[in-house]
Design an enzyme around this catalytic site. Structure first.
Site: not given
Ligand SMILES: *[C@@H]1O[C@H](CO)[C@@H](O)[C@H](O)[C@H]1NC(C)=O
Ligand SMILES: *[C@@H]1O[C@H](CO)[C@@H](O)[C@H](O)[C@H]1NC(C)=O
Ligand SMILES: *[C@@H]1O[C@H](CO)[C@@H](O)[C@H](O)[C@H]1NC(C)=O
Ligand SMILES: *[C@@H]1O[C@H](CO)[C@@H](O)[C@H](O)[C@H]1NC(C)=O
Ligand SMILES: *[C@@H]1O[C@H](CO)[C@@H](O)[C@H](O)[C@H]1NC(C)=O
Ligand SMILES: *[C@@H]1O[C@H](CO)[C@@H](O)[C@H](O)[C@H]1NC(C)=O
Ligand SMILES: *[C@@H]1O[C@H](CO)[C@@H](O)[C@H](O)[C@H]1NC(C)=O
Length: 777
Positions: A218, A554, A143
């Site tokens: 994220h 996600s 990520d």
């Protein structure tokens, strides 16, 4: 009608980037070179052979060193390098090179959610206690890196680093070895492929860190969802307050930073991360990324290739299914060895009251607890305050620059979603720019509200939006008042498959059911990077927010990654395919009201296998599936043969020489041992075989119960499976006969094996076709 805006909220806003990033295939000068089987057992020698080969083509050792980005030497042999097209051609013709392909660009696609999945820490017979909260297992996260100071990554209570761990804590900008601990046991970063493609990254003013440190948020969000520690009394500006925790709160985390703040993620970097993660010794890999259709073939797809090697070594790989729903054939990451996750809603809502000047109150949703509330403001319709250089239709949806600031200033603005302007993100920016004090955005009803704004931005459905507009038109000086948002638990029917969650069938291999499963992915609160440009300052404390609410597949992917870590702790001897099977066959298809789960969006309908595979993940039931469908690496190879890839392409992907003709591969497609059956082209009849392994009571008898897809006749042979101490596996066949003489659409059914204790549920999807349908017209 594609609500691309959902995808945009999640991706484009995190990554303001030129459109070529989105195309998937950049005008590349980075090539990935695959070589056949590894010629040397020593990684050093493998790497040496790569350098020699490149030096041979480029004419010198120095030139080779300059051009080489990565040597892949653990899981598979190959390298990536900066090459001209003609050099790439030269290399492709060298002996030992099976395949040369251009670099590809991929993009990135809690508190309540675990209670919602009935994973309460205090419950003695639940999966958390049985799985020891994932203690001892290692989840690798591919990520944007990690924010190591987050409370979610404290090491208190964590076991020591497992002795088998081979990973490292790679230092870099604002990240040194002290940032790793017993929670974050590994950290690496990969940028060569990205910079070779897009040039040097601008790291000034903390916009990025050349290190594992997360500048986006994220990666911190996904890692804390999978394996974050327990953090008490967490909230997003007072909303969604509660205990934040990851799915496997005692699992270790290894972060592999491959995605960067200004753009996507390069496949050359991704492959290097897979190679290292396999070598480092992770148990689960969580990848909330992918590229949208058209899907690259499996032999060209670095995520499929890297995960193939990981799965062959017993590592489960969990991916997001994409945010391009609710349209069919939009699901991504569809290789059968992956666990592909769709997104669902949970039972938490954020109601926000709108009061009109006539004292009528209406309900919307927002994530807003700041200023400009509890006071009446004049309200105007976007269409009535068009800027001189714009037009009414842009202003109706409050598109960029469409509003006249003189007329919007100090007022609330009503905007309606349009075909070109689906997202409230741009609209609220427009209203803020025009110095409006608040916005009401009317749109088709969905439950995601992961939109945090400086002014109140209330999402309402078209019905409520229309009645507000009617009030405004009938009133001389219309005014409106907003309340702050509240958090309401347990009162909303859920789960529903989220409107944006990408749907099957797979556009690459429709006979493999995808997505596999759905998990919470709407309005998920988890840790966030305070350095992110998406990070906000709490208006009450003036501190950057360390937790954030986000929606997307996600977010659902790491939920399943955490659950997989728990399952592996309980069943360390299970293969990734067995774990995947347990998740799919034990998933739930009912919602909190006891009705069939529904798919949100256009249209609302009972969810089918293409919406959420086996159903909504049920962690506790997956512990004890009774029967599982196991799949061997050789079955996957045979599957690749049956897709028509040639020997050299498959050999380079799998790292071992493959000769498809030595397999009788004609049936490998339909008979790939999946816990589901999809027949994309039923002409008259077809028979499909499967094999189940008993992991329940030694002596057990399972009876088949079929709910045939409408328009088909289904027969199971044998209809009874008997297991004992000698018989652990049993084969069965399912024959489908079409009762239709039409070019059909997919219809859905189930095959359930029952032994009185377990229900092993296999989804069925069948489409009838007529041989000469197109010939007739
Ligand atoms: C988990 O499932 C088992 C059966 O598989 C059941 O006995 C138990 O009560 C369940 N626990 C929870 C917390 O739901
Ligand atoms: C490592 O980073 C921490 C804080 O991030 C800092 O306090 C420490 O001095 C650094 N250590 C070294 C050796 O650079
Ligand atoms: C890098 O970013 C900073 C601040 O965002 C900006 O001022 C600067 O011009 C950028 N540099 C380059 C080379 O783009
Ligand atoms: C949680 O935090 C809020 C604000 O920071 C505080 O008012 C509240 O008392 C805390 N609750 C608990 C149970 O600690
Ligand atoms: C709305 O309610 C307030 C307080 O209850 C009252 O003072 C006001 O007159 C009402 N306005 C209208 C238009 O009914
Ligand atoms: C905005 O509206 C005002 C008042 O009607 C007008 O004078 C002005 O020219 C408009 N500005 C733009 C940019 O449309
Ligand atoms: C194998 O397939 C790839 C494309 O999938 C192609 O580039 C290559 O030339 C093929 N090789 C042979 C020997 O046919």
């Amino acid at each position: 009608m594609a609500p691309l805006w959902v995808f945009c909220i999640l991706v484009c806003c995190l990554f303001i980037r030129p459109s070529r990033f989105v195309l998937g295939l950049a005008s590349s000068n980075v090539y990935i070179v695959y070589m056949g089987e590894r010629q040397h057992s020593e990684a050093e020698q493998v790497q040496d052979s790569h350098h020699k080969m490149l030096a041979h083509v480029l004419g010198s050792k120095e030139a080779a060193e300059e051009a080489m980005l990565y040597s892949y030497k653990h899981g598979f042999s190959g390298f990536s390098a900066i090459l001209s097209q003609s050099q790439a051609k030269l290399i492709a013709d060298l002996p030992g090179v099976a395949r040369v392909m251009p670099n590809r660009i991929l993009s990135l696609q809690t508190t309540r959610s675990w209670d919602f999945l009935h994973m309460y820490p205090q419950m003695a017979d639940g999966i958390l206690s049985k799985g020891r909260s994932g203690a001892g297992s290692i989840i690798g996260v591919l990520d944007t890196g990690i924010w190591p100071e987050s409370m979610s990554f404290r090491e208190e209570g964590m076991a020591t680093v497992p002795l088998r761990w081979n990973g490292i804590c790679q230092e870099g900008e604002q990240f040194n070895k002290t940032n790793c601990n017993r929670k974050i046991i590994g950290a690496r970063w990969y940028i060569k492929g990205y910079e070779a493609e897009f040039g040097k990254l601008n790291t000034s003013e903390g916009a990025e860190f050349l290190s594992p440190r997360d500048a986006v948020g994220h990666g911190t969000h996904t890692a804390s969802t999978a394996a974050g520690a327990l953090v008490e009394n967490v909230s997003f500006m007072g909303l969604a307050r509660g205990l934040a925790r990851g799915g496997a709160p005692s699992a270790h985390i290894a972060t592999y930073k491959i995605c960067w703040a200004t753009g996507g993620c390069s496949s050359a970097d991704l492959l290097a991360a897979f190679d290292d993660a396999i070598h480092d010794g992770v148990d689960v890999l969580s990848a909330s990324l992918g590229s949208s259709p058209p899907l690259p073939s499996y032999v060209d797809d670095t995520l499929a290739i890297g995960s193939f090697h990981a799965v062959a070594r017993g590592i489960s790989v969990v991916c997001s299914g994409g945010n391009s729903g609710p349209y069919p054939q939009t699901v991504i990451n569809t290789a059968p060895w992956l666990i592909t996750v769709g997104a669902s809603t949970i039972d938490r809502a954020f109601p926000t009251t709108i009061t009109l000047g006539n004292n009528r109150t209406l309900m919307g949703q927002a994530l807003y607890t700041g200023k400009n509330v509890d006071k009446f403001y004049p309200i105007v319709y976007g269409e009535d305050i068009v800027a001189a250089n714009s037009d009414e239709s842009s202003a109706r949806s409050c598109d960029f620059g469409s509003l006249n600031s003189t007329l919007a200033k100090g007022k609330a603005v009503l905007c309606f979603q349009s075909r070109s302007q689906r997202s409230a993100t741009i609209a609220v920016q427009t209203v803020e720019d025009a110095e409006g004090v608040g916005m009401i955005f009317a749109k088709f009803p969905t439950k995601d509200v992961d939109l945090s704004t400086k002014i109140p931005c209330i999402l309402v459905d078209f019905t409520i939006g229309t009645s507000i507009l009617n009030y405004m038109e009938a009133t001389k000086d219309p005014v409106v008042k907003f309340s702050g948002s509240r958090t309401v638990l347990g009162q909303q029917i859920s789960p529903e498959v989220a409107v944006f969650s990408s749907r099957g069938p797979s556009s690459l291999s429709p006979s493999v059911l995808k997505p596999d499963i759905a998990a919470p992915g709407v309005n998920i609160l988890a840790a966030w990077s305070p350095a992110s440009s998406q990070s906000q300052v709490d208006p009450n404390t003036n501190l950057p927010l360390n937790f954030k609410i986000e929606s997307g597949t996600s977010m659902s992917c790491p939920h399943v990654s955490g659950i997989v870590a728990l399952l592996r702790t309980v069943h360390p001897d299970w293969s990734p395919a067995m774990i995947r099977s347990a998740l799919i066959t034990k998933a739930s298809v009912k919602d909190t009201s006891g009705q069939r789960t529904v798919a949100e969006g256009a249209p609302h309908k009972p969810a089918d296998a293409f919406d959420y595979g086996g159903g909504h993940v049920d962690p506790n039931r997956s512990l004890d599936p009774g029967l599982v469908f196991d799949t061997k690496t050789s079955d996957y190879v045979c599957f690749l043969c049956s897709l028509g890839y040639n020997d050299s392409a498959i050999s380079s992907m799998t790292g071992t020489p493959t000769q498809c003709h030595s397999h009788s591969h004609s049936n490998c497609l339909k008979n790939l041992n999946q816990p589901s059956i999809v027949v994309p082209d039923l002409k008259q009849h077809v028979t499909i075989s499967r094999e189940v392994t008993n992991v329940g009571r030694t002596d057990s008898i399972y009876i088949a119960r079929v709910e045939a897809p409408p328009g088909t006749h289904v027969k199971v042979k044998p209809p009874v499976l008997v297991f004992n101490s000698n018989v652990k596996t049993q084969k069965f066949r399912v024959s489908f006969q079409s009762l239709l003489r039409f070019q059909g659409r997919y219809s859905f059914g189930t095959l359930v094996w029952e032994d009185g204790k377990h229900r092993v549920r296999m989804p069925l999807a069948v489409r009838s076709v007529i041989d000469d349908f197109y010939a007739q017209t």
